[in-house]
Design a protein around this motif. Sequence first.
Motif, short mmCIF file in Angstrom:
data_model
loop_
_atom_site.label_atom_id
_atom_site.label_comp_id
_atom_site.label_asym_id
_atom_site.label_seq_id
_atom_site.Cartn_x
_atom_site.Cartn_y
_atom_site.Cartn_z
N MET A 1 50.77 37.30 34.50
CA MET A 1 49.54 36.93 34.94
C MET A 1 48.41 37.04 33.95
O MET A 1 47.62 36.45 33.87
CB MET A 1 49.29 38.18 36.16
CG MET A 1 47.99 37.86 36.98
SD MET A 1 47.83 38.91 38.11
CE MET A 1 48.23 40.51 37.53
N ASN A 2 48.83 38.23 33.06
CA ASN A 2 47.52 38.34 31.87
C ASN A 2 47.76 37.42 30.96
O ASN A 2 46.52 36.84 30.25
CB ASN A 2 47.72 39.86 31.36
CG ASN A 2 47.33 40.89 32.17
OD1 ASN A 2 46.18 40.64 32.89
ND2 ASN A 2 47.79 41.98 32.14
N ALA A 8 42.67 31.45 29.81
CA ALA A 8 41.35 31.51 30.47
C ALA A 8 40.28 32.22 29.55
O ALA A 8 38.95 31.98 29.96
CB ALA A 8 41.36 31.59 31.80
N GLY A 9 40.49 32.86 28.58
CA GLY A 9 39.57 33.73 28.04
C GLY A 9 38.97 34.83 28.87
O GLY A 9 37.99 35.47 28.38
N LEU A 10 39.94 35.57 29.67
CA LEU A 10 39.55 36.59 30.67
C LEU A 10 40.20 37.96 30.05
O LEU A 10 40.88 37.77 29.33
CB LEU A 10 39.95 36.30 31.96
CG LEU A 10 39.23 35.19 32.52
CD1 LEU A 10 39.93 34.81 33.95
CD2 LEU A 10 37.52 35.18 32.89
N GLY A 11 39.32 39.06 30.39
CA GLY A 11 39.99 40.37 30.13
C GLY A 11 41.53 40.43 31.03
O GLY A 11 41.51 39.81 32.00
N SER A 93 39.95 35.63 38.30
CA SER A 93 38.55 36.17 38.70
C SER A 93 37.99 37.07 37.75
O SER A 93 39.12 38.12 37.59
CB SER A 93 38.72 36.56 40.09
OG SER A 93 37.35 37.24 40.46
N ASP A 94 37.08 37.02 37.31
CA ASP A 94 36.06 37.99 36.59
C ASP A 94 35.75 39.32 37.35
O ASP A 94 35.46 40.36 36.76
CB ASP A 94 34.76 37.38 36.07
CG ASP A 94 34.96 36.86 34.60
OD1 ASP A 94 36.02 37.17 33.81
OD2 ASP A 94 33.88 36.33 34.16
N ASP A 95 35.84 39.16 38.67
CA ASP A 95 35.44 40.19 39.63
C ASP A 95 36.34 41.41 39.57
O ASP A 95 36.06 42.39 40.14
CB ASP A 95 35.19 39.71 40.99
CG ASP A 95 34.13 38.57 41.14
OD1 ASP A 95 33.24 38.79 40.37
OD2 ASP A 95 34.19 37.80 41.97
N PHE A 96 37.77 40.97 39.30
CA PHE A 96 38.81 42.06 39.26
C PHE A 96 39.32 42.51 37.99
O PHE A 96 39.10 41.90 37.04
CB PHE A 96 40.12 41.51 40.01
CG PHE A 96 39.96 40.74 41.25
CD1 PHE A 96 39.23 41.46 42.45
CD2 PHE A 96 40.09 39.35 41.52
CE1 PHE A 96 39.12 41.04 43.61
CE2 PHE A 96 40.09 38.82 42.48
CZ PHE A 96 39.32 39.72 43.81
#
Length: 118
Positions: A1-2, A8-11, A93-96
């Motif tokens: 998942m990570n 996608a350039g997300l944390g 999602s950036d929210d999580f």
Amino acid sequence: MNEEREKAGLGLLKLEYREDIEGCAKTRVEEITRVFDHERPDGSDYSSVFEENSISVTNSGENIAEGYQTAQDVISGWMNSEENVIYRDNILSDDFTGISVGVTEKDGVLYLVLLFIG
């Protein structure tokens, strides 16, 4: 998942080892073996499991799966699902910032719940 989040350039999401949140994931995975839905057997929304355990979360999401054999198959299924794009959206999602995982087996079928928290 990570890996998908990195693409996608997300944390990265971290696994939350808090006993209270792990308990929520365990409750939900047991529930989906009876009713495979985001609605709980009592008719309430999945997120009520947090309130029920006096846990305050700003944002939450839930991915559920049944019958997959490997973690990679589950992630691939969620990322490529045309019916449930919310699963992909939750992963990206950036929210999580964290997740809690519930896994169980019933009658030879694996069930998985990911609770996303922000």
